[in-house]
Write an enzyme that holds these catalytic residues in place. Structure first.
Site, PDB file in Angstrom:
ATOM      1  CB  SER A 193      -0.948   0.003   1.203  1.00 47.64           C
ATOM      2  OG  SER A 193      -0.224  -0.051   2.422  1.00 47.64           O
ATOM      3  CG  HIS A 221      -4.556  -0.888  -0.102  1.00 43.27           C
ATOM      4  ND1 HIS A 221      -4.985   0.421  -0.090  1.00 43.27           N
ATOM      5  CD2 HIS A 221      -4.060  -1.135   1.136  1.00 43.27           C
ATOM      6  CE1 HIS A 221      -4.742   0.949   1.097  1.00 43.27           C
ATOM      7  NE2 HIS A 221      -4.186   0.032   1.855  1.00 43.27           N
ATOM      8  CE  LYS A 250      -7.004   0.112   3.260  1.00 41.13           C
ATOM      9  NZ  LYS A 250      -7.288  -0.325   4.617  1.00 41.13           N
TER      10      LYS A 250
END
Length: 404
Positions: A193, A221, A250
């Site tokens: 990330s 991610h 996320k």
């Protein structure tokens, strides 16, 4: 009652904080006074800044303020209440929890999944129940802190390979086999990330198969926007991970909640022995219902994914043309490399005054000397937003000496 006189312990902590500040490593927080979105309102030092372009949220698909998620959360609270007031195995499991676990498992191509308060907890609870002193875990050197902490909690022998270095991974696999490991698990982020790099999953999978090892992938991610229908980095590369961890915090709505997906016996054992699961409250109904709504949008979200990657390509090209130092890649994480922590903080502050919200990243989040501003794309950012932000980056770069 007045506070006691400062103790040597508190004096030591105060000195540590002063040194962090002197080194330019002090992190500060700014208050967002609007919904999380591509443009936000921020109160900083008593002044409200309206409609600031937000380039540092993990809100990849722009779902954090989506009406469908808000409606699902409100409906769940009306029907099922605010919170569970219990851990899962006592009286904290609702049918909604099992619906989301089954849905996540189908989405990711696994037998079952298990929910946690956050993916930090999922990674923290994964290794200890599964691996013992006879076993080995081999971890990428740039893995997320939650994987590192989870591995520390288990009794398996630990090996580490240099980031994405397949020769070193082979060396560590050979060492684990030579040391007599019963079972071996390779642990890697799907996307690193801080850099936006993708793990080399086809090669890692091939090595895992050669050595009879398990492959664990943290896909925080990537889930929602990488691979067909956003099913993550394994799907992107056309390989299968034995165990996947991820987050609802996320691309899948941006709130909180983590999960582990994998084979049925593995998930069943985690329900019995994963400590963060056994000793943490169940996720509240609103979060679970919104997670289900997010998966509906993600599975039908090819347009959002296309816009996200179009934005990422445009933004990356604009920064490169301006002369900023970037890391290679095509992921929506696009770090602007600055090297010095104080410079990263100064440029972030300058950008904020120009209407662009970013954060400087520096030690211990990244290695010393590798400070950066990590920008992240969002499917809801418009071309006007990106052009405005590019102009601000060019001006801030010149004002801080990053650009000549």
């Amino acid at each position: 009652m007045p506070n006691p006189a400062p103790s040597p312990f508190l004096n030591h902590i105060t000195q540590t904080l002063a040194q962090i500040d002197a080194d330019g490593l002090m992190k500060s927080e700014r208050m967002i006074t609007s919904a999380q979105a591509g443009r936000i309102s921020v109160n900083h030092e008593g002044v409200t800044h309206e409609r600031v372009v937000n380039l540092c949220a993990n809100n990849y698909l722009g779902l954090a303020d989506h009406p469908a998620l808000i409606a699902a959360a409100k409906g769940a609270m009306d029907d099922l209440g605010y919170g569970m007031a219990s851990v899962r195995f006592i009286c904290g499991t609702q049918d909604l929890h099992r619906q989301l676990e089954a849905r996540l498992a189908r989405f990711l191509g696994h037998d079952d999944s298990i929910l946690f308060a956050a993916c930090f907890d999922a990674n923290g609870g994964l290794f200890e129940p599964l691996l013992g002193t006879e076993d080995a875990v081999i971890s990428d050197s740039l893995n997320h802190a939650s994987i590192i902490d989870g591995i520390r909690l288990c009794k398996a022998r630990r090996y580490r390979f240099a980031n994405s270095d397949m020769a070193d991974l082979r060396t560590q696999l050979e060492a684990a086999r030579a040391d007599g490991a019963r079972f071996i698990m390779i642990a890697t982020d799907g996307v690193f990330s801080m850099d936006g790099y993708l793990a080399r999953l086809p090669e890692i999978r091939a090595l895992a198969d050669e050595f009879g090892a398990l492959l664990m992938v943290d896909d925080c991610h990537a889930t929602g926007f990488m691979g067909p229908q956003g099913r993550g980095t394994p799907a992107h590369f056309g390989v299968q991970a034995d165990v996947m961890t991820g987050t609802l915090g996320k691309a899948l709505g941006g709130a909180l909640g983590g999960y582990i997906a994998g084979p049925q016996p593995l998930i069943d054992l985690l329900r019995q022995r994963a400590r963060p699961y056994l000793f943490s409250n169940a996720l509240p109904p609103a979060i679970v219902a919104a997670g289900l709504a997010a998966l509906d949008l993600v599975e039908a979200g090819d347009d959002l994914r296309a816009q996200l990657f179009e934005n990422a390509a445009y933004w990356r090209a604009g920064l490169a043309d301006a002369g900023f130092g970037l890391l290679d890649g095509a992921h929506p994480i696009i770090p602007v490399m600055l090297g010095d922590a104080k410079l990263a903080q100064a440029m972030a502050a300058d950008l904020f005054q120009r209407g662009v919200y970013v954060a400087g990243f520096f030690f211990p989040v990244v290695p010393k000397g590798a400070a950066r501003i990590r920008t992240q794309m969002n499917a809801k950012l418009t071309r006007d937003d990106l052009n405005f932000a590019l102009d601000a980056f060019k001006a801030a770069g010149k004002a801080t000496g990053v650009l000549k």
